[in-house]
Motif scaffolding. Structure first.
Motif, PDB file in Angstrom:
ATOM      1  N   ILE A  13       0.864  -1.180   0.000  1.00  0.00           N
ATOM      2  CA  ILE A  13       0.000   0.000   0.000  1.00  0.00           C
ATOM      3  C   ILE A  13       0.900   1.229   0.000  1.00  0.00           C
ATOM      4  O   ILE A  13       1.760   1.374   0.874  1.00  0.00           O
ATOM      5  CB  ILE A  13      -0.918   0.039   1.244  1.00  0.00           C
ATOM      6  CG1 ILE A  13      -1.717  -1.267   1.386  1.00  0.00           C
ATOM      7  CG2 ILE A  13      -1.832   1.257   1.204  1.00  0.00           C
ATOM      8  CD1 ILE A  13      -2.686  -1.535   0.275  1.00  0.00           C
ATOM      9  N   ILE A  14       0.706   2.127  -0.973  1.00  0.00           N
ATOM     10  CA  ILE A  14       1.493   3.359  -1.037  1.00  0.00           C
ATOM     11  C   ILE A  14       0.612   4.530  -0.633  1.00  0.00           C
ATOM     12  O   ILE A  14      -0.491   4.702  -1.164  1.00  0.00           O
ATOM     13  CB  ILE A  14       2.046   3.587  -2.457  1.00  0.00           C
ATOM     14  CG1 ILE A  14       3.017   2.466  -2.833  1.00  0.00           C
ATOM     15  CG2 ILE A  14       2.765   4.943  -2.536  1.00  0.00           C
ATOM     16  CD1 ILE A  14       3.544   2.560  -4.253  1.00  0.00           C
ATOM     17  N   ILE A  15       1.114   5.318   0.313  1.00  0.00           N
ATOM     18  CA  ILE A  15       0.406   6.531   0.720  1.00  0.00           C
ATOM     19  C   ILE A  15       1.243   7.743   0.329  1.00  0.00           C
ATOM     20  O   ILE A  15       2.471   7.755   0.510  1.00  0.00           O
ATOM     21  CB  ILE A  15       0.082   6.517   2.233  1.00  0.00           C
ATOM     22  CG1 ILE A  15      -0.761   7.735   2.619  1.00  0.00           C
ATOM     23  CG2 ILE A  15       1.335   6.411   3.081  1.00  0.00           C
ATOM     24  CD1 ILE A  15      -1.353   7.649   4.024  1.00  0.00           C
ATOM     25  N   LEU A  24      -4.230   7.409  -0.701  1.00  0.00           N
ATOM     26  CA  LEU A  24      -3.702   6.132  -1.159  1.00  0.00           C
ATOM     27  C   LEU A  24      -3.570   6.102  -2.674  1.00  0.00           C
ATOM     28  O   LEU A  24      -4.464   6.533  -3.404  1.00  0.00           O
ATOM     29  CB  LEU A  24      -4.613   4.991  -0.711  1.00  0.00           C
ATOM     30  CG  LEU A  24      -4.769   4.784   0.797  1.00  0.00           C
ATOM     31  CD1 LEU A  24      -5.586   3.526   1.067  1.00  0.00           C
ATOM     32  CD2 LEU A  24      -3.423   4.710   1.496  1.00  0.00           C
ATOM     33  N   VAL A  25      -2.447   5.582  -3.135  1.00  0.00           N
ATOM     34  CA  VAL A  25      -2.226   5.339  -4.559  1.00  0.00           C
ATOM     35  C   VAL A  25      -2.994   4.077  -4.942  1.00  0.00           C
ATOM     36  O   VAL A  25      -2.990   3.083  -4.200  1.00  0.00           O
ATOM     37  CB  VAL A  25      -0.723   5.153  -4.842  1.00  0.00           C
ATOM     38  CG1 VAL A  25      -0.487   4.614  -6.249  1.00  0.00           C
ATOM     39  CG2 VAL A  25       0.007   6.478  -4.633  1.00  0.00           C
ATOM     40  N   ASP A  26      -3.655   4.105  -6.092  1.00  0.00           N
ATOM     41  CA  ASP A  26      -4.322   2.903  -6.586  1.00  0.00           C
ATOM     42  C   ASP A  26      -3.268   1.801  -6.758  1.00  0.00           C
ATOM     43  O   ASP A  26      -2.225   2.010  -7.378  1.00  0.00           O
ATOM     44  CB  ASP A  26      -5.023   3.187  -7.914  1.00  0.00           C
ATOM     45  CG  ASP A  26      -5.901   2.034  -8.349  1.00  0.00           C
ATOM     46  OD1 ASP A  26      -5.360   0.981  -8.745  1.00  0.00           O
ATOM     47  OD2 ASP A  26      -7.137   2.176  -8.334  1.00  0.00           O
ATOM     48  N   GLU A  27      -3.539   0.618  -6.205  1.00  0.00           N
ATOM     49  CA  GLU A  27      -2.542  -0.448  -6.245  1.00  0.00           C
ATOM     50  C   GLU A  27      -2.215  -0.901  -7.662  1.00  0.00           C
ATOM     51  O   GLU A  27      -1.086  -1.310  -7.954  1.00  0.00           O
ATOM     52  CB  GLU A  27      -3.024  -1.622  -5.395  1.00  0.00           C
ATOM     53  CG  GLU A  27      -3.057  -1.289  -3.903  1.00  0.00           C
ATOM     54  CD  GLU A  27      -3.683  -2.379  -3.069  1.00  0.00           C
ATOM     55  OE1 GLU A  27      -3.180  -3.528  -3.110  1.00  0.00           O
ATOM     56  OE2 GLU A  27      -4.678  -2.099  -2.374  1.00  0.00           O
ATOM     57  N   ALA A  28      -3.188  -0.831  -8.561  1.00  0.00           N
ATOM     58  CA  ALA A  28      -2.929  -1.217  -9.953  1.00  0.00           C
ATOM     59  C   ALA A  28      -1.977  -0.230 -10.620  1.00  0.00           C
ATOM     60  O   ALA A  28      -1.125  -0.617 -11.427  1.00  0.00           O
ATOM     61  CB  ALA A  28      -4.247  -1.293 -10.731  1.00  0.00           C
ATOM     62  N   VAL A  29      -2.101   1.058 -10.290  1.00  0.00           N
ATOM     63  CA  VAL A  29      -1.181   2.066 -10.833  1.00  0.00           C
ATOM     64  C   VAL A  29       0.241   1.781 -10.361  1.00  0.00           C
ATOM     65  O   VAL A  29       1.200   1.826 -11.137  1.00  0.00           O
ATOM     66  CB  VAL A  29      -1.617   3.487 -10.412  1.00  0.00           C
ATOM     67  CG1 VAL A  29      -0.568   4.515 -10.800  1.00  0.00           C
ATOM     68  CG2 VAL A  29      -2.958   3.836 -11.037  1.00  0.00           C
ATOM     69  N   ALA A  30       0.395   1.478  -9.077  1.00  0.00           N
ATOM     70  CA  ALA A  30       1.722   1.202  -8.525  1.00  0.00           C
ATOM     71  C   ALA A  30       2.335  -0.041  -9.164  1.00  0.00           C
ATOM     72  O   ALA A  30       3.542  -0.091  -9.419  1.00  0.00           O
ATOM     73  CB  ALA A  30       1.628   1.036  -7.016  1.00  0.00           C
ATOM     74  N   GLN A  31       1.524  -1.058  -9.439  1.00  0.00           N
ATOM     75  CA  GLN A  31       2.028  -2.264 -10.082  1.00  0.00           C
ATOM     76  C   GLN A  31       2.409  -2.008 -11.535  1.00  0.00           C
ATOM     77  O   GLN A  31       3.442  -2.477 -12.012  1.00  0.00           O
ATOM     78  CB  GLN A  31       0.970  -3.366 -10.033  1.00  0.00           C
ATOM     79  CG  GLN A  31       0.796  -4.037  -8.690  1.00  0.00           C
ATOM     80  CD  GLN A  31      -0.251  -5.124  -8.765  1.00  0.00           C
ATOM     81  OE1 GLN A  31      -1.433  -4.904  -8.488  1.00  0.00           O
ATOM     82  NE2 GLN A  31       0.154  -6.310  -9.148  1.00  0.00           N
TER      83      GLN A  31
END
Length: 366
Positions: free
Chosen positions: A218-220, A225-232
């Motif tokens: 989880i990125i804050i 919170l950053v969408d987890e799909a964006v981070a991946q």
């Protein structure tokens, strides 16, 4: 990992007030963590990581919103004393600086939570505490004071203490921040083993290398919170760039089997898959459609056409096994993003070349 929610944060806001005015640290956080997950929470200093952790543990109060942990609303009906007792039975907390009581031995420190919440018979507690110290490799140090053991051993003792009441949830704030790589590796291995046993582990960390060991990251950034799909999909972006995409991208729901992009059509957006699966398909002239690849959450499509300025080289449709959720980034926004992140541009360019090669190979087979 189970589908049972362990932690649910619903529109959680935290605002601090001081002489200079108000400062909002958490800005409407929605988050669900499940039983058996090993979760890393990462973010720059000041992003809101520790405040988010304090909401989950009941150490601090949200200004608004709801926090439900293990089916208990932490702030609806409990006062501070009741919340403290509940926390002692249901949650183990590992602090960055250990917070072992210096005048107690390691064994006595581990027994302390059992005494506080009145769990286990009095005569049973020493044996249970010793077994927990064995779990972290400290059975031979049980009767030593914290000052007489190493930093890594103090942290291991703090983890044993956090497990004293066999809580379903373990929360750790920078648990490896003061450790050497060998000691840190031992602790992460222990966390992985505990998650495999069904415990939920939530770890705040500054160390990006540790996220490869967790089941979820989880990125804050700036209290959001950053969408987890964006981070991946775009891991080389800065956190603020990821957050900007999260906030500005359109969202689209596609039913199972529905076409998203048709071959030879104009493509005006970059798509990130958030949920479900999609098939990249070549429509055969002489035989049935050929599935070139299947994309999972955190993967993307549309980049080939946007970078080459061509029409779609293949069709993309939602797989037949369920609906799809997409983030949609307009052409200009996508191209601007690549200019801001040369490493991302380079990585996507390589993916474009690979996908073009896959497409040509499939065309030749047809």
């Amino acid at each position: 990992m189970s589908a049972i929610p362990m932690i649910e944060l619903r529109q959680v806001v935290k605002t601090f007030k001081n002489a200079a005015g108000e400062f909002t640290v958490l800005k409407g956080i929605d988050l669900t963590l499940h039983q058996g997950e090993f979760v890393a929470i990462v973010g720059k200093s000041g992003s809101g990581k520790s405040t988010l952790l304090n909401m989950m543990t009941g150490i601090d109060h949200p200004s608004s919103g709801q926090v439900v942990v293990n089916d208990t609303d932490l702030y609806a009906r409990m006062n501070e004393s009741q919340r403290s007792l509940w926390r002692g039975k249901n949650m183990g907390i590992v602090f960055q600086f250990f917070q072992l009581l210096p005048m107690l031995t390691l064994l006595e420190n581990v027994m302390l939570p059992m005494d506080y919440v009145g769990m286990y018979d009095f005569d049973e507690r020493p044996e249970r505490a010793l077994n927990l110290l064995k779990l972290v490799g400290l059975e031979n140090q049980a009767n030593k004071l914290p000052a007489a053991v190493s930093t890594g051993q103090q942290q291991a003792a703090a983890i044993a203490r956090a497990l004293a009441t066999d809580p379903p949830l373990l929360v750790a704030d920078e648990p490896t921040g003061n450790l050497d790589s060998r000691s840190a590796d031992i602790i992460i291995n222990l966390f992985q083993a505990l998650a495999d046993q069904g415990k939920t582990i939530v770890m705040v960390t500054h160390d990006p290398s540790l996220t490869s060991r967790t089941s979820r990251t989880i990125i804050i950034s700036d209290g959001e919170l950053v969408d987890e799909a964006v981070a991946q999909a775009l891991p080389l972006l800065h956190h603020r760039q990821m957050l900007a995409i999260t906030k500005t991208a359109g969202r689209k729901h596609i039913e199972a089997g529905q076409m998203i992009i048709s071959r030879d059509s104009q493509v005006d957006a970059f798509y990130i898959l958030c949920a479900g699966t999609v098939d990249v398909v070549l429509t055969g002239k002489k035989r049935e459609d050929t599935i070139v690849s299947r994309l999972e959450p955190g993967q993307f499509f549309g980049e080939v056409e946007l970078l080459r300025g061509d029409k779609s080289i293949a069709s993309v449709r939602a797989a037949s096994d369920g609906p799809v959720e997409l983030l949609v980034i307009a052409r200009n926004a996508f191209l601007d993003l690549l200019k801001q992140s040369p490493l991302t541009e380079e990585t996507i360019a390589k993916i474009v070349q690979r996908r073009l090669a896959e497409n040509k190979s499939a065309d030749r087979r047809e």
